[in-house]
Motif scaffolding. Structure first.
Motif, PDB file in Angstrom:
ATOM      1  N   PRO A   1     -67.116  64.797 138.282  1.00 50.42           N
ATOM      2  CA  PRO A   1     -66.347  63.542 138.205  1.00 50.42           C
ATOM      3  C   PRO A   1     -64.890  63.817 137.841  1.00 50.42           C
ATOM      4  O   PRO A   1     -64.618  64.568 136.909  1.00 50.42           O
ATOM      5  N   LEU A   2     -63.979  63.191 138.565  1.00 45.58           N
ATOM      6  CA  LEU A   2     -62.555  63.479 138.381  1.00 45.58           C
ATOM      7  C   LEU A   2     -61.807  62.382 137.634  1.00 45.58           C
ATOM      8  O   LEU A   2     -60.603  62.466 137.450  1.00 45.58           O
ATOM      9  N   TYR A   3     -62.515  61.355 137.196  1.00 48.07           N
ATOM     10  CA  TYR A   3     -61.895  60.256 136.458  1.00 48.07           C
ATOM     11  C   TYR A   3     -62.980  59.480 135.728  1.00 48.07           C
ATOM     12  O   TYR A   3     -64.183  59.620 136.021  1.00 48.07           O
ATOM     13  N   ALA A   4     -62.540  58.680 134.759  1.00 46.01           N
ATOM     14  CA  ALA A   4     -63.433  57.756 134.055  1.00 46.01           C
ATOM     15  C   ALA A   4     -62.917  56.359 134.353  1.00 46.01           C
ATOM     16  O   ALA A   4     -61.829  55.990 133.907  1.00 46.01           O
ATOM     17  N   ARG A   5     -63.659  55.596 135.116  1.00 40.53           N
ATOM     18  CA  ARG A   5     -63.231  54.259 135.551  1.00 40.53           C
ATOM     19  C   ARG A   5     -63.772  53.211 134.579  1.00 40.53           C
ATOM     20  O   ARG A   5     -64.982  53.021 134.461  1.00 40.53           O
ATOM     21  N   LEU A   6     -62.889  52.515 133.882  1.00 39.09           N
ATOM     22  CA  LEU A   6     -63.287  51.526 132.890  1.00 39.09           C
ATOM     23  C   LEU A   6     -63.685  50.221 133.560  1.00 39.09           C
ATOM     24  O   LEU A   6     -62.919  49.641 134.328  1.00 39.09           O
ATOM     25  N   LEU A   7     -64.902  49.735 133.226  1.00 37.90           N
ATOM     26  CA  LEU A   7     -65.376  48.452 133.739  1.00 37.90           C
ATOM     27  C   LEU A   7     -65.298  47.357 132.686  1.00 37.90           C
ATOM     28  O   LEU A   7     -64.916  46.229 132.984  1.00 37.90           O
ATOM     29  N   ALA A   8     -65.677  47.679 131.454  1.00 36.47           N
ATOM     30  CA  ALA A   8     -65.685  46.651 130.390  1.00 36.47           C
ATOM     31  C   ALA A   8     -65.651  47.328 129.031  1.00 36.47           C
ATOM     32  O   ALA A   8     -66.045  48.488 128.890  1.00 36.47           O
ATOM     33  N   ALA A   9     -65.191  46.594 128.017  1.00 36.91           N
ATOM     34  CA  ALA A   9     -65.127  47.137 126.657  1.00 36.91           C
ATOM     35  C   ALA A   9     -65.217  46.011 125.632  1.00 36.91           C
ATOM     36  O   ALA A   9     -64.788  44.875 125.888  1.00 36.91           O
ATOM     37  N   SER A  10     -65.774  46.339 124.478  1.00 37.32           N
ATOM     38  CA  SER A  10     -65.800  45.439 123.325  1.00 37.32           C
ATOM     39  C   SER A  10     -64.496  45.623 122.549  1.00 37.32           C
ATOM     40  O   SER A  10     -63.715  46.549 122.838  1.00 37.32           O
ATOM     41  N   PRO A  11     -64.220  44.802 121.544  1.00 40.52           N
ATOM     42  CA  PRO A  11     -63.030  45.034 120.716  1.00 40.52           C
ATOM     43  C   PRO A  11     -63.022  46.435 120.091  1.00 40.52           C
ATOM     44  O   PRO A  11     -61.980  47.086 120.034  1.00 40.52           O
ATOM     45  N   GLN A  12     -64.187  46.902 119.621  1.00 38.61           N
ATOM     46  CA  GLN A  12     -64.261  48.250 119.041  1.00 38.61           C
ATOM     47  C   GLN A  12     -64.008  49.312 120.113  1.00 38.61           C
ATOM     48  O   GLN A  12     -63.348  50.319 119.859  1.00 38.61           O
ATOM     49  N   GLY A  13     -64.534  49.054 121.303  1.00 35.24           N
ATOM     50  CA  GLY A  13     -64.305  49.987 122.397  1.00 35.24           C
ATOM     51  C   GLY A  13     -62.849  50.042 122.801  1.00 35.24           C
ATOM     52  O   GLY A  13     -62.286  51.112 123.058  1.00 35.24           O
ATOM     53  N   LYS A  14     -62.207  48.877 122.832  1.00 34.77           N
ATOM     54  CA  LYS A  14     -60.783  48.814 123.184  1.00 34.77           C
ATOM     55  C   LYS A  14     -59.949  49.615 122.193  1.00 34.77           C
ATOM     56  O   LYS A  14     -58.960  50.257 122.567  1.00 34.77           O
ATOM     57  N   ASN A  15     -60.367  49.623 120.933  1.00 35.98           N
ATOM     58  CA  ASN A  15     -59.613  50.331 119.892  1.00 35.98           C
ATOM     59  C   ASN A  15     -59.616  51.845 120.071  1.00 35.98           C
ATOM     60  O   ASN A  15     -58.732  52.526 119.553  1.00 35.98           O
ATOM     61  N   ILE A  16     -60.631  52.382 120.770  1.00 32.66           N
ATOM     62  CA  ILE A  16     -60.680  53.851 120.929  1.00 32.66           C
ATOM     63  C   ILE A  16     -60.203  54.316 122.305  1.00 32.66           C
ATOM     64  O   ILE A  16     -60.285  55.505 122.612  1.00 32.66           O
ATOM     65  N   LEU A  17     -59.693  53.396 123.116  1.00 32.63           N
ATOM     66  CA  LEU A  17     -59.232  53.787 124.446  1.00 32.63           C
ATOM     67  C   LEU A  17     -58.085  54.795 124.367  1.00 32.63           C
ATOM     68  O   LEU A  17     -58.018  55.739 125.166  1.00 32.63           O
ATOM     69  N   LYS A  18     -57.171  54.603 123.396  1.00 33.69           N
ATOM     70  CA  LYS A  18     -56.078  55.562 123.247  1.00 33.69           C
ATOM     71  C   LYS A  18     -56.608  56.942 122.890  1.00 33.69           C
ATOM     72  O   LYS A  18     -56.122  57.964 123.378  1.00 33.69           O
ATOM     73  N   GLY A  19     -57.620  56.969 122.020  1.00 33.02           N
ATOM     74  CA  GLY A  19     -58.238  58.234 121.662  1.00 33.02           C
ATOM     75  C   GLY A  19     -58.894  58.902 122.847  1.00 33.02           C
ATOM     76  O   GLY A  19     -58.809  60.124 123.012  1.00 33.02           O
TER      77      GLY A  19
ATOM     78  N   ILE B   1     -59.132  55.448 134.194  1.00 33.85           N
ATOM     79  CA  ILE B   1     -58.567  54.511 135.167  1.00 33.85           C
ATOM     80  C   ILE B   1     -58.855  53.077 134.739  1.00 33.85           C
ATOM     81  O   ILE B   1     -60.011  52.679 134.587  1.00 33.85           O
ATOM     82  N   THR B   2     -57.792  52.318 134.531  1.00 34.44           N
ATOM     83  CA  THR B   2     -57.926  50.895 134.234  1.00 34.44           C
ATOM     84  C   THR B   2     -57.365  50.038 135.364  1.00 34.44           C
ATOM     85  O   THR B   2     -57.644  48.856 135.434  1.00 34.44           O
ATOM     86  N   LYS B   3     -56.567  50.651 136.237  1.00 32.93           N
ATOM     87  CA  LYS B   3     -56.001  49.946 137.382  1.00 32.93           C
ATOM     88  C   LYS B   3     -56.113  50.851 138.607  1.00 32.93           C
ATOM     89  O   LYS B   3     -55.425  51.869 138.704  1.00 32.93           O
ATOM     90  N   THR B   4     -56.963  50.477 139.541  1.00 35.28           N
ATOM     91  CA  THR B   4     -57.261  51.328 140.697  1.00 35.28           C
ATOM     92  C   THR B   4     -56.014  51.668 141.503  1.00 35.28           C
ATOM     93  O   THR B   4     -55.831  52.809 141.941  1.00 35.28           O
ATOM     94  N   SER B   5     -55.140  50.675 141.702  1.00 35.38           N
ATOM     95  CA  SER B   5     -53.981  50.880 142.577  1.00 35.38           C
ATOM     96  C   SER B   5     -53.005  51.924 142.052  1.00 35.38           C
ATOM     97  O   SER B   5     -52.139  52.410 142.802  1.00 35.38           O
ATOM     98  N   GLN B   6     -53.105  52.312 140.767  1.00 35.49           N
ATOM     99  CA  GLN B   6     -52.258  53.388 140.248  1.00 35.49           C
ATOM    100  C   GLN B   6     -52.709  54.752 140.780  1.00 35.49           C
ATOM    101  O   GLN B   6     -51.946  55.715 140.735  1.00 35.49           O
TER     102      GLN B   6
END
Length: 408
Positions: free
Chosen positions: A323-341, A351-356
């Motif tokens: 796998p060459l990327y991790a495509r984000l589909l959904a997250a909880s508030p706690q999950g959103k907090n660790i996205l930077k990590g 990947i949060t925006k496919t067109s990028q």
């Protein structure tokens, strides 16, 4: 921080999945990252609800982050499905344990089988049995010789996946710890609903039969039960809607081209062409082509590869890269907090925006002009729109328009 990975299809999310999440939470205050198949499942069928609907149910039921397992691994054999999921979780750089279910509670025995699979002598026996017409699972069982307990374990579908997860962790030399949660309730293929822990197959059967005498509220968490109630009539996917496009593909394709498609070998293209002349539906064709050597799930996947024009060379490349990327589909508030990590620790892009990474215009360029990441992502976007064709009404969203869901 404990972060637990789960590899799943959630097709649909049911009480058995909720039980697994509760068992994880009982053992530690863990965040949960689920890697979920997208538009099509391992068995070559359209997922009963779209990937964003299923991801939303998972987050509302206790997952913190849901990532998409790329189609290149999601719609494959148990071995490839497991390897893709484990590799993706490993590349995130933050997952500490992998939770999975199995019919057997004996982790040591499952690990023993997993470690045997890549032994040279075992591989020789395995390929010999496959050459004589056995399926992969049957060949593993036969290769275990006199190990009656191990041979019996391999006959159970969740045991097979558990063994492949353990095998992948071992081959990757991953620091991720295995967490075995013995499966409870109905068997994987059980088609009757007799308690609160029903199989996904039984739930799907009720939905497709529109059996109003069965109340699914008792076997589904609230989020999934609500989704079932909201689902519009005619929106459940029907694979037969892809049968005519498949017939056109078979009619217009050169034999040499068909032979390059992944999953086609030993003259399988001729059997598919011959049987397509006398069958009247997608399922009839699968049944007619299926043999002891080529199980129905493999044929179903191969028909999808035909429609999507996926050749052996492409899959060989993806098997090398993982796998060459991790495509984000959904997250909880706690999950959103660790996205930077995750972005900081992961060896692959989040990947949060496919067109990028791939635009709808770029997707139409010659396949050879795309990078491996773009090629892999292209298949995910095509699979989303192909699944939409299996529904009576066009789906309201696709990968280029839909953002990740942040669930409160």
């Amino acid at each position: 921080m404990e972060i637990t990975g789960i590899i799943a299809e959630y097709n649909p999310f049911h009480n058995g999945h909720l039980y697994q999440i509760h068992k994880i939470k009982e053992q530690s205050d863990s965040l949960i990252i689920a890697v979920m198949s997208g538009s099509f499942t391992q068995r070559g069928e359209a997922a009963i609800f779209d990937k964003w609907q299923r991801a939303k149910c998972a987050v509302k039921s206790g997952c913190d982050i849901v990532l998409e397992l790329p189609f290149a691994f999601a719609c494959r054999s148990a071995q490839d499905f497991a390897r893709g999921g484990v590799s993706l979780l490993n590349r995130l750089g933050m997952v500490t344990q992998l939770a999975f279910g199995a019919e057997s509670p004996d982790l040591a025995e499952l690990q023993n089988i997993a470690h045997q699979l890549d032994n040279k002598l075992f591989q020789t026996k395995l390929h010999a049995h496959i050459a004589h017409g056995l399926s992969y699972a049957q060949a593993i069982s036969a290769s275990l010789d006199s190990q009656e307990k191990s041979a019996e374990l391999i006959k159970q579908p969740n045991n097979i996946l558990a063994i492949e997860y353990l095998r992948s962790l071992h081959l990757l030399n991953s620091p991720i710890r295995p967490l075995l949660i013995p499966r409870q309730g109905a068997g994987y293929h059980e088609k009757k609903i007799t308690g609160a822990l029903a199989s996904a197959a039984a739930i799907r059967q009720v939905l497709y039969q529109k059996d109003s005498t069965v109340n699914l509220d008792g076997v589904l968490p609230p989020a999934a039960a609500e989704l079932v109630k909201q689902q519009l009539t005619g929106q459940l996917p029907e694979m037969n809607r892809l049968y005519l496009p498949l017939k056109v593909k078979l009619l217009t394709s050169q034999l040499m081209h068909l032979q390059k498609i992944y999953g086609i070998n030993e003259g399988l293209e001729n059997r598919i062409l011959d049987q397509s002349q006398s069958t009247g539906s997608w399922q009839e064709l699968i049944k007619a082509v299926t043999t002891k050597r080529y199980p129905a799930s493999r044929i179903a996947r191969t028909l999808l590869y035909l429609l999507m024009d996926i050749d052996k060379e492409t899959i060989a490349l993806f098997d090398q890269t993982g796998p060459l990327y991790a495509r984000l589909l959904a997250a909880s508030p706690q999950g959103k907090n660790i996205l930077k990590g995750l972005k900081a620790n992961s060896s692959i892009p989040l990947i949060t925006k496919t067109s990028q990474y791939l635009t709808s215009h770029k997707r139409r360029e010659p396949f050879a002009n795309l990078t491996p990441l773009e090629q892999m992502l292209r298949l995910d976007t095509l699979a989303t729109e192909l699944r939409s064709l299996t529904c009576e009404k066009a789906m309201p969203r696709n990968d280029f328009q839909q953002s990740p869901l942040f669930i409160r």
